[in-house]
Scaffold this motif. Structure first.
Motif, short mmCIF file in Angstrom:
data_model
loop_
_atom_site.label_atom_id
_atom_site.label_comp_id
_atom_site.label_asym_id
_atom_site.label_seq_id
_atom_site.Cartn_x
_atom_site.Cartn_y
_atom_site.Cartn_z
N PHE A 93 -7.17 9.97 -5.30
CA PHE A 93 -7.23 8.52 -5.20
C PHE A 93 -7.81 7.89 -6.46
CE2 PHE A 93 -9.17 4.49 -4.04
CZ PHE A 93 -8.12 3.87 -3.40
N ASN A 96 -5.47 8.79 -9.64
CA ASN A 96 -4.19 8.09 -9.65
C ASN A 96 -4.35 6.58 -9.78
OD1 ASN A 96 -2.59 10.33 -9.59
ND2 ASN A 96 -2.26 10.32 -7.39
N SER A 97 -5.47 6.04 -9.28
CA SER A 97 -5.73 4.61 -9.49
C SER A 97 -5.94 4.33 -10.97
CB SER A 97 -6.97 4.18 -8.69
OG SER A 97 -6.74 4.30 -7.29
N GLN A 100 -2.72 4.69 -12.79
CA GLN A 100 -1.82 3.59 -12.47
C GLN A 100 -1.96 2.46 -13.49
OE1 GLN A 100 0.58 3.76 -10.65
NE2 GLN A 100 1.07 1.92 -9.53
N PRO A 294 1.25 5.96 -6.45
CA PRO A 294 0.79 5.57 -5.10
C PRO A 294 1.42 6.41 -3.99
CG PRO A 294 1.37 3.63 -6.40
CD PRO A 294 1.85 4.82 -7.16
N THR A 297 -0.34 9.81 -3.79
CA THR A 297 -1.68 9.65 -3.21
C THR A 297 -1.60 9.47 -1.70
OG1 THR A 297 -2.35 8.53 -5.26
CG2 THR A 297 -3.82 8.34 -3.38
N ALA A 298 -0.69 8.61 -1.26
CA ALA A 298 -0.58 8.33 0.18
C ALA A 298 -0.10 9.56 0.95
CB ALA A 298 0.38 7.15 0.40
N CYS A 320 -0.91 3.07 -0.51
CA CYS A 320 -0.06 2.78 -1.68
C CYS A 320 -0.49 1.49 -2.35
CB CYS A 320 1.41 2.66 -1.25
SG CYS A 320 2.24 4.23 -0.91
N CYS A 321 -0.68 0.46 -1.56
CA CYS A 321 -1.04 -0.85 -2.11
C CYS A 321 -2.43 -0.84 -2.73
CB CYS A 321 -0.96 -1.91 -1.02
SG CYS A 321 0.74 -2.31 -0.55
N VAL A 323 -3.99 1.75 -4.21
CA VAL A 323 -3.87 2.41 -5.51
C VAL A 323 -3.23 1.47 -6.54
CG1 VAL A 323 -2.73 4.27 -6.79
CG2 VAL A 323 -3.77 4.75 -4.57
N LEU A 324 -2.18 0.78 -6.11
CA LEU A 324 -1.48 -0.15 -6.99
C LEU A 324 -2.38 -1.33 -7.37
CD1 LEU A 324 1.15 -0.92 -8.38
CD2 LEU A 324 1.92 -1.94 -6.24
#
Length: 404
Positions: A93, A96-97, A100, A294, A297-298, A320-321, A323-324
């Motif tokens: 998490f 990847n955040s 991103q 995302p 991760t999800a 997903c949202c 992380v985005l």
């Protein structure tokens, strides 16, 4: 007789995930600083990725469960369950955040090159984030799959045109592929090239996507073909980027710090086509990775926590949202999340050998896979690559500790 094209799907997601702005930049710097000398590292990384991702897709296709589900069940009674899950949560998490932000900023840089505005615009970042959010919130797996296939195809064509425009030295290219050597000062670049190709979250992504796309043993040949073709294409794109940088920058002794620098500096050397194609490739790479980060991760976090990994579920969409959103905030603020990325690399250095080890363990379970479990050759290749990832992980951890 009609020629039947291979059915592509989950493998394309893996390609879209590992060919992002970070990989484009690493390949650019490898070519600009060392010419064709490090191409062998990409060839090895591509083959290693195919070996592990084939295991991952076999797990998802045959057992109809993801790697996260297997770990959740295998560790059910283990005292190591929660420490490992917490480590995975932080790495996947948090990492990847942070990545991103790089995906969105990199895609915006590509758009800036195309529009002759090199600095990343906040409006472009917002537009790209909005596009990625819309795609993810639709929750239609096949739509996401087809879009990523289109982006990977666009990216491949763009980098191929740039490659031809720079007129590379084919004999030096072939020699670089078959002659393993590590020039002075290039060790960290070698680690980066391999580390951006063989990554732990792609093992979760591929197994989960295979479960969603394929429906059992009968689909295994298609799943394997998809894996080999898609990841080979990703490896080819990476080789094209290194070769383009080698021909355009290393050969002319031009200093370049990023892929965006290379795109801008290509115009006076080879005309506008190469610059615009490289910018288009960077845009496609950033947008495709902004969708897969995302997703990966999800998939991983819902499976590890024993929840549904249905792309239409509220929890899945929420992860997903989130992380985005975090990545977008970092990108808009102009923050370079170096510390977060360093910590993510530290966690990945620990995680890759662990996750690869669990994958090998899973693929040797007779009760789980029956005749489709690993054979001697698969296990031998897996163990060799695992040992190499342990060495690379150790070096990555030492490198990160040296910067903290």
């Amino acid at each position: 007789m009609r020629l039947k094209l291979p059915t592509l799907g989950p493998g394309v997601m893996v390609t879209a995930a590992f060919i992002g702005p970070g990989t484009v930049t690493a390949c650019t710097l490898a070519g600009a600083n060392y010419g064709y000398a490090l191409l062998w590292a990409l060839l090895f990384a591509t083959l290693a990725c195919i070996v592990f991702q084939e295991m991952s897709t076999r797990l998802g296709t045959v057992t109809q469960q993801g790697l996260g589900e297997f770990l959740h069940n295998a560790l059910r009674a283990s005292p190591w369950k929660w420490p490992l899950i917490i480590l995975l949560f932080i790495a996947l998490f948090g990492g990847n955040s942070a990545y991103q932000a790089g995906n969105l900023a990199g895609a915006a840089l590509g758009a800036g090159v195309i529009t002759d505005s090199p600095s990343a615009s906040n409006w472009i970042i917002l537009g790209l984030a909005g596009a990625a959010a819309s795609i993810l919130l639709l929750g239609k797996y096949r739509l996401i799959e087809r879009l990523l296939l289109s982006l990977v195809t666009l990216m491949s064509i763009a980098f191929l045109i740039s490659f031809w425009a720079t007129r590379p030295d084919f004999s030096a290219l072939v020699f670089g592929l078959i002659n393993p050597k590590i020039p002075d000062g290039s060790l960290l670049t070698v680690v980066a090239l391999i580390g951006t190709t063989v990554v732990p979250y792609n093992l979760f992504l591929h197994a989960a996507a295979s479960k969603a796309r394929w429906h059992g043993v009968d689909d295994l040949p298609n799943a394997r073909t998809d894996t080999i073709v898609s990841i080979s294409l990703g490896g080819l794109v990476a080789i094209l980027i290194v070769s383009t940088a080698a021909a355009s920058m290393f050969a002319h002794a031009i200093n370049v710090q990023s892929a965006a620098d290379m795109a801008i500096q290509l115009e006076p050397l080879f005309g506008s086509a190469a610059k615009y194609m490289l910018g288009l490739g960077l845009l496609a790479a950033g947008l495709s990775s902004a969708i897969t980060a995302p997703l990966a991760t999800a998939f991983a976090l819902t499976e590890l926590s024993g929840q549904s990994s249905d792309v239409r579920s509220t929890l899945f969409r929420g992860l997903c949202c989130l992380v985005l959103l975090i990545g977008t905030v970092f990108a808009l603020a102009g923050i370079k999340p170096i510390k977060l990325i360093l910590l993510a690399q530290f966690a990945n250095g620990l995680l890759l050998p662990i996750i690869a080890g669990f994958l090998l363990y899973a693929l040797n379970q007779r009760t789980l896979l029956g005749v489709h479990r690993n054979g001697v050759i698969s296990n031998l290749l897996g163990v060799i690559i695992l040992l190499i990832t342990i060495v690379l992980g150790a070096r990555s951890i030492l490198s990160v500790l040296g910067h903290i």
